[in-house]
Design a protein around this motif. Structure first.
Motif, short mmCIF file in Angstrom:
data_model
loop_
_atom_site.label_atom_id
_atom_site.label_comp_id
_atom_site.label_asym_id
_atom_site.label_seq_id
_atom_site.Cartn_x
_atom_site.Cartn_y
_atom_site.Cartn_z
N ILE A 267 0.88 -1.17 0.00
CA ILE A 267 0.00 0.00 0.00
C ILE A 267 0.91 1.22 0.00
O ILE A 267 1.52 1.55 1.02
N GLU A 268 1.00 1.86 -1.16
CA GLU A 268 1.97 2.95 -1.31
C GLU A 268 1.48 4.07 -2.23
O GLU A 268 2.26 4.93 -2.63
N ASP A 269 0.18 4.06 -2.51
CA ASP A 269 -0.41 5.08 -3.36
C ASP A 269 -1.55 5.77 -2.60
O ASP A 269 -2.35 5.09 -1.95
N PRO A 270 -1.65 7.10 -2.70
CA PRO A 270 -2.73 7.80 -1.99
C PRO A 270 -4.11 7.27 -2.32
O PRO A 270 -4.99 7.20 -1.45
N GLU A 271 -4.33 6.87 -3.60
CA GLU A 271 -5.66 6.39 -3.97
C GLU A 271 -6.02 5.08 -3.27
O GLU A 271 -7.20 4.77 -3.09
N ALA A 272 -5.01 4.32 -2.86
CA ALA A 272 -5.28 3.08 -2.13
C ALA A 272 -5.92 3.36 -0.78
O ALA A 272 -6.68 2.54 -0.26
N GLY B 159 4.17 1.05 2.24
CA GLY B 159 5.28 1.63 1.49
C GLY B 159 5.42 3.11 1.80
O GLY B 159 4.94 3.98 1.07
N ARG B 160 6.11 3.41 2.89
CA ARG B 160 6.20 4.80 3.34
C ARG B 160 6.98 5.68 2.37
O ARG B 160 6.68 6.87 2.24
N GLY B 161 7.97 5.11 1.69
CA GLY B 161 8.76 5.91 0.76
C GLY B 161 7.92 6.43 -0.37
O GLY B 161 7.90 7.65 -0.67
#
Length: 263
Positions: free
Chosen positions: A156-161, A180-182
């Protein structure tokens, strides 16, 4: 190594992960077997072979997965994409699971889950690779064993998620979430992962995972940082990488040496 009495067999990784037991691993960025053997000898639970951001082809991945199994480590592969053929190749080579980047929708989560399992899924069958014991495992025994042990983790590394996180976490066959903080930091335009927006996203993701009774995995730089995330509810920790740990140790050694020579 497979008989190591102080560490369960690598095939139990998914069970331990989904039970919320604390498990510790490291990314493998260097396409050789040596770092994986070292982590196994030290007692790590798993390694994550990084096909997304490191120079791994199928042959290199295959060799490191062999080293992982020989060292009683669960070999997880961060695939370069959610292409079912990519997921299949890693599982056929004997991966204990896949870490799939940019799972930002329910549809993608379902596709990942389907690619990683036979029954109720779309994983292509072959008993001839390492996963099938090179033809030694009967078809339906292999299907049952793989479906019971292969672990699919959504990154989970995308704002839309974040807008669909509860539905993503609820998908059957997605066994856990990786934060996925990076990528979240970059996507949100935040100055660092310590930014309030990133921290809020982390809390949001962990809360959704807890509602779905799914474990959370995070990459951390130290045991202290892992402790902070454990307090929030994370249970699986990827500590840096083989390159990162080597760089840190080498830098400290050089600093200590310079102190000695300049004393």
């Amino acid at each position: 190594m497979s008989g190591d009495p102080i560490r369960p067999h690598f095939s139990t990784f998914r069970c331990r992960f989904t039970d919320g037991q604390h498990v510790v691993g490291s990314f493998i960025k260097t396409p050789t077997t040596h770092a994986t053997e070292i982590f196994g000898a030290l007692g790590y639970d798993f390694v994550v072979i990084d096909e997304e951001h490191a120079p791994f082809d199928r042959m290199a991945t295959d060799m490191v997965l062999l080293a992982a199994r020989a060292s009683n480590l669960a070999g997880i592969v961060r695939v370069s994409s959610d292409d079912p053929a990519k997921i299949l190749s890693c599982l056929d080579c004997g991966a204990a699971g896949v870490l799939v980047p940019h799972v930002a929708s329910v549809e993608k989560a379902r596709a990942v889950a389907a690619a990683a399992r036979y029954r109720g899924g779309r994983r292509g069958y072959s008993g001839s690779p390492r996963a099938g014991g090179y033809g030694a495992t009967p078809m339906w025994q292999l299907v049952d064993e793989q479906d019971a042990s292969v672990c699919a983790i959504a990154m989970i590394e995308d704002p839309e998620a974040l807008d669909h996180i509860d539905a993503i976490a609820d998908v059957d066959g997605i066994h856990g979430l990786f934060i996925g903080r990076g990528d979240l930091t970059v996507a949100l335009g935040a100055p660092s992962s310590a930014d309030a927006r990133v921290q809020q996203a982390v809390v949001h993701i962990i809360a959704a995972a807890q509602r779905a009774r799914k474990p959370v995995c995070v990459m951390v730089g130290s045991a202290a940082e892992a402790g902070d995330f454990a307090a929030l509810g994370a249970s699986a920790f990827i500590i840096s990488s083989d390159q990162g740990q080597m760089r840190r140790a080498a830098a400290q050694t050089l600093t200590d040496f310079k102190k000695l020579t300049h004393a």
